[in-house]
Design an enzyme around this catalytic site. Structure first.
Site, PDB file in Angstrom:
ATOM      1  N   CYS A   1      -2.781  12.257  14.678  1.00 54.21           N
ATOM      2  CA  CYS A   1      -2.424  13.616  14.284  1.00 54.21           C
ATOM      3  C   CYS A   1      -0.925  13.846  14.413  1.00 54.21           C
ATOM      4  CB  CYS A   1      -3.169  14.626  15.146  1.00 54.21           C
ATOM      5  SG  CYS A   1      -4.951  14.371  15.198  1.00 54.21           S
TER       6      CYS A   1
ATOM      7  N   ARG B   1       1.376  10.846   7.731  1.00 49.40           N
ATOM      8  CA  ARG B   1       0.469  10.349   8.754  1.00 49.40           C
ATOM      9  C   ARG B   1      -0.995  10.618   8.405  1.00 49.40           C
ATOM     10  NH1 ARG B   1       3.431   9.761  13.752  1.00 49.40           N
ATOM     11  NH2 ARG B   1       1.599  10.216  15.003  1.00 49.40           N
TER      12      ARG B   1
ATOM     13  N   TRP C   1      -6.233  14.689  12.498  1.00 52.84           N
ATOM     14  CA  TRP C   1      -7.037  13.552  12.060  1.00 52.84           C
ATOM     15  C   TRP C   1      -8.287  13.592  12.923  1.00 52.84           C
ATOM     16  CZ3 TRP C   1      -6.136  10.043   8.181  1.00 52.84           C
ATOM     17  CH2 TRP C   1      -6.953   8.917   8.140  1.00 52.84           C
TER      18      TRP C   1
ATOM     19  N   ASN D   1      -3.041  15.784  20.576  1.00 54.36           N
ATOM     20  CA  ASN D   1      -3.308  14.463  19.991  1.00 54.36           C
ATOM     21  C   ASN D   1      -3.967  13.615  21.056  1.00 54.36           C
ATOM     22  OD1 ASN D   1      -1.995  15.288  17.712  1.00 54.36           O
ATOM     23  ND2 ASN D   1      -0.217  13.967  17.978  1.00 54.36           N
ATOM     24  N   GLY D   2      -4.918  12.782  20.655  1.00 50.07           N
ATOM     25  CA  GLY D   2      -5.579  11.904  21.608  1.00 50.07           C
ATOM     26  C   GLY D   2      -7.048  12.239  21.745  1.00 50.07           C
TER      27      GLY D   2
ATOM     28  N   GLU E   1      -8.756 -14.210   7.402  1.00 50.61           N
ATOM     29  CA  GLU E   1      -7.888 -13.032   7.392  1.00 50.61           C
ATOM     30  C   GLU E   1      -6.425 -13.435   7.533  1.00 50.61           C
ATOM     31  OE1 GLU E   1      -6.201  -9.224   7.552  1.00 50.61           O
ATOM     32  OE2 GLU E   1      -7.962 -10.097   6.585  1.00 50.61           O
TER      33      GLU E   1
ATOM     34  N   LYS F   1      -3.489 -12.529   4.833  1.00 48.82           N
ATOM     35  CA  LYS F   1      -2.305 -11.769   5.210  1.00 48.82           C
ATOM     36  C   LYS F   1      -1.044 -12.487   4.754  1.00 48.82           C
ATOM     37  CE  LYS F   1      -3.665  -8.921   6.817  1.00 48.82           C
ATOM     38  NZ  LYS F   1      -4.309  -7.959   5.921  1.00 48.82           N
TER      39      LYS F   1
ATOM     40  N   GLU G   1      -0.761 -12.267   0.783  1.00 46.90           N
ATOM     41  CA  GLU G   1      -0.527 -10.995   0.118  1.00 46.90           C
ATOM     42  C   GLU G   1       0.870 -10.442   0.336  1.00 46.90           C
ATOM     43  OE1 GLU G   1      -3.331  -8.020   1.330  1.00 46.90           O
ATOM     44  OE2 GLU G   1      -3.081  -8.412   3.461  1.00 46.90           O
TER      45      GLU G   1
ATOM     46  N   HIS H   1     -13.979 -33.080   3.763  1.00 44.23           N
ATOM     47  CA  HIS H   1     -14.847 -33.140   2.592  1.00 44.23           C
ATOM     48  C   HIS H   1     -14.075 -32.777   1.323  1.00 44.23           C
ATOM     49  CE1 HIS H   1     -18.394 -33.922   4.992  1.00 44.23           C
ATOM     50  NE2 HIS H   1     -18.050 -32.913   5.789  1.00 44.23           N
TER      51      HIS H   1
ATOM     52  N   LYS I   1      -3.011   0.163  -1.739  1.00 48.83           N
ATOM     53  CA  LYS I   1      -3.644   0.365  -0.437  1.00 48.83           C
ATOM     54  C   LYS I   1      -5.133   0.614  -0.575  1.00 48.83           C
ATOM     55  CE  LYS I   1      -3.603   0.728   3.986  1.00 48.83           C
ATOM     56  NZ  LYS I   1      -3.457  -0.508   4.773  1.00 48.83           N
TER      57      LYS I   1
END
Length: 609
Positions: A2, A27, A74, A100-101, A481, A485, A488, A504, A604
């Site tokens: 937030c 944000r 948020w 926030n939190g 992954e 990364k 990309e 193989h 995104k």
């Protein structure tokens, strides 16, 4: 994540608060609100939705006054609604605050306060603080806060208005950022620097549990023990764009450094101490025991998080798991029914292929769930109320880092929950796993200190045309992954293989100087992977190995360079090993001069098939 702003001075507060909130708009939020002192009373307005909704309300009913606080939310506790939006007040409206939190013990505090006659108007954990301050009020907000803070468990950044002290803002923090902006005639506060730069470049950083009192011409800071301390102002030279990155050169790097906090927030949202919160994972014991399978469907990075989830769930819960690429799922005539659980994973909650797969699973009669980072997104709405939120906060860089690592964390929590409900592990065993998981954020923080070594390695190897990642079990899932990364954002051709599959066919591509990154975090598979390292080394490869500290000595005898992560339960090791591979991808891309935050051809949120 937030946004908080605050102002006290000689100018009207409303336009300053709204301008600050607009600086924090990147944000992300689902509601916004402001509270302003009007004489000796607090007036507030708040609105669900984007900041423009609040702006429209204020245009018709402006708030006068020179001291105020604002917030963009948020959602964590309670749906995005006008009532759940910040600021929150006590019943009399004499105390208003933004937060926030996450207050982890809010349920216990809420019960105590309700017994004393407090009536709650929202579903949030934040409102608990307003009522608690009212209950403890002793005529001074400073001393009241000093008595209240030890009662709060979790993370918080707080800004408080009090009708009895109309010219002051009281603020404090713990594990959530809060920055003070200093000037001679006015004082400011915000959760991030961009909200301050239009007014001052002198900032004061609060430490955990410190309390600051902002008056128009002064700021006083008290440490965690109640003693006043001298100010330690810092001059900020950043422009607005870089300040929005928190001083980091790229959002991606900033978001990697936010991972310890993201991991902590995600865990605290789903676990209370060493126990999972009741109801946060929407599967009953009876449902868990009746399941015949779990199908996980996702795309890209989310798919890789699902792969790690498969290993964890099958190992802990002994439930068969299939992981499908969302774009393929609908077209292979999947077999699902009421005894099958279907989980869609999407960071944005808007991924078109994943949304279509979710709808197909629902049509087939499967029990559907979603894992996402965005409250109110399409996938969250379609799967409601069976939604798991990562609480990673908004992620601006296209290459996902903290959203990925929190997706993995949720998958591991789901594995523990299913295992316990299916009777495969005991409550004590689950508690031990959660205790180990509670150590991960701090361990992740220590890993970030390896960044200099990673950058040096990247400066020597950024010109590679091909890179291979290898691993076994969960390490293979992480290798997928890690390879994505690197591809990309650096545009280096990279592939991930189960280490035993190299011989193989793919080992034909290994030649002198080929870079191979080997992952060894699973002790029962380490010797097998070490054999694969020796195979590629004998053919001229240069091997970087990422292993646990307990495997470091034997790995160093086989690899050219070794990066060690702290020892932890093998199920949890991918949470730590993800950090160095993300940093490697970042620094390889930087060394190659790539636009890290905006890689070519990528977006995104993928909202088309």
């Amino acid at each position: 994540m937030c946004g908080i702003v605050g102002y006290t001075g000689a100018q009207p507060a409303q336009p300053i608060l709204m301008e600050g909130l607009s600086r924090l708009e990147y944000r992300g939020y689902d509601s916004a609100g402001v509270a302003i002192m009007d004489g000796d009373r607090i007036r507030l307005l708040k609105a669900k939705g984007r900041l423009s909704n609040l702006g429209a309300l204020l245009k018709g009913s402006p708030l006068s006054g020179q001291t105020g606080i604002g917030h963009t939310r948020w959602a964590t506790h309670g749906e995005p609604t006008d009532l759940n939006a910040h600021p929150h007040t006590d019943m009399k409206g004499d105390i208003a605050l933004v937060h926030n939190g996450i207050i982890e013990n809010h349920a216990r505090l809420r019960g105590m306060l309700e017994e004393r006659g407090c009536a709650f108007s929202s579903e949030t954990d934040t409102e608990v603080i307003a009522h608690l301050l009212n209950l403890l009020w002793d005529g001074s907000m400073l001393s009241t806060l000093q008595r209240a803070l030890p009662m709060l468990e979790g993370s918080y950044a707080l800004a408080v208005l009090c009708a009895a002290e109309p010219g002051a803002i009281f603020c404090t923090r713990k594990d959530s950022p809060l920055v003070l902006g200093l000037s001679s005639q006015a004082q400011y506060l915000a959760s991030d620097i961009p909200a301050l730069l239009a007014h001052t470049r002198e900032i004061e950083l609060l430490e955990d549990r410190e309390i600051a009192v902002l008056c128009p011409e002064s700021v006083t800071v008290y440490d965690a023990y109640g003693a006043q301390r001298d100010l330690r102002p810092t001059h900020v030279d950043w422009d607005v764009e870089s300040a929005e990155k928190g001083g980091y050169p790229h959002f991606m790097l900033k978001e990697i450094h936010e991972e310890p906090t993201a991991l902590r927030k995600t865990l605290s949202a789903h676990a209370d101490g060493h126990m999972l919160r009741r109801g946060v994972i929407p599967i009953t014991r009876e449902e868990a025991q009746s399941l015949s399978s779990l199908t996980i469907v996702a795309c890209g990075t989310a798919y890789h998080a699902g792969m790690i989830g498969r290993y964890a769930i099958e190992r802990l819960a002994r439930l068969p798991v299939a992981v499908d690429v969302a774009s393929e799922f609908r077209y292979r005539q999947p077999l699902l029914d009421k005894d099958d659980l279907f989980l869609a994973i999407s960071q944005s909650g808007e991924t078109a292929d994943t949304l279509a797969a979710l709808r197909e699973a629902a049509r087939l009669g499967a029990r559907t769930m979603a894992l996402t980072n965005v409250v109110g997104s399409s996938i969250a709405r379609e799967a409601a109320p069976n939604v798991l939120y990562t609480h990673a906060g908004p992620e601006i860089a296209v290459a996902s880092t903290k959203a990925y690592i929190t997706q993995v964390e949720i998958m591991l929590l789901l594995a523990v929950d299913l295992a316990q409900k299916r009777g495969v592990i005991s409550e004590e065993e689950a508690s031990e796993l959660l205790a180990d998981m509670a150590e991960i954020p701090a361990q992740a923080g220590t890993l970030l200190s390896c960044e200099e070594s990673v950058a040096r390695f990247a400066s020597r190897h950024y010109d590679r045309r091909h890179v291979f990642y290898i691993g076994r079990g969960m390490d293979h899932a992480l290798a997928m992954e890690a390879s994505l990364k690197l591809k990309e954002i650096s545009y280096i051709m990279s592939e991930a293989y189960a280490a035993g599959e190299l011989k193989h066919g793919t080992i034909a591509l290994i030649e002198e100087g080929t870079l191979v990154c080997a992952l060894l975090t699973q002790p029962h598979l380490a010797d097998k992977t070490l054999s694969n390292i020796r195979e590629v080394k004998s053919r001229g490869a240069r091997v970087l190995a990422i292993c646990t500290e307990s495997l470091q000595e034997k790995t160093a005898a086989a690899a050219d360079e070794v990066w060690a992560i702290p020892d932890t339960h093998p199920i949890l090791a991918p949470l730590l090993a993800a950090i160095p591979v993300q940093l490697l991808a970042y620094h390889m891309a930087v060394s190659r001069g790539c636009d890290v935050d905006k890689p070519r051809n990528l977006a995104k949120s993928v909202t088309v098939e």
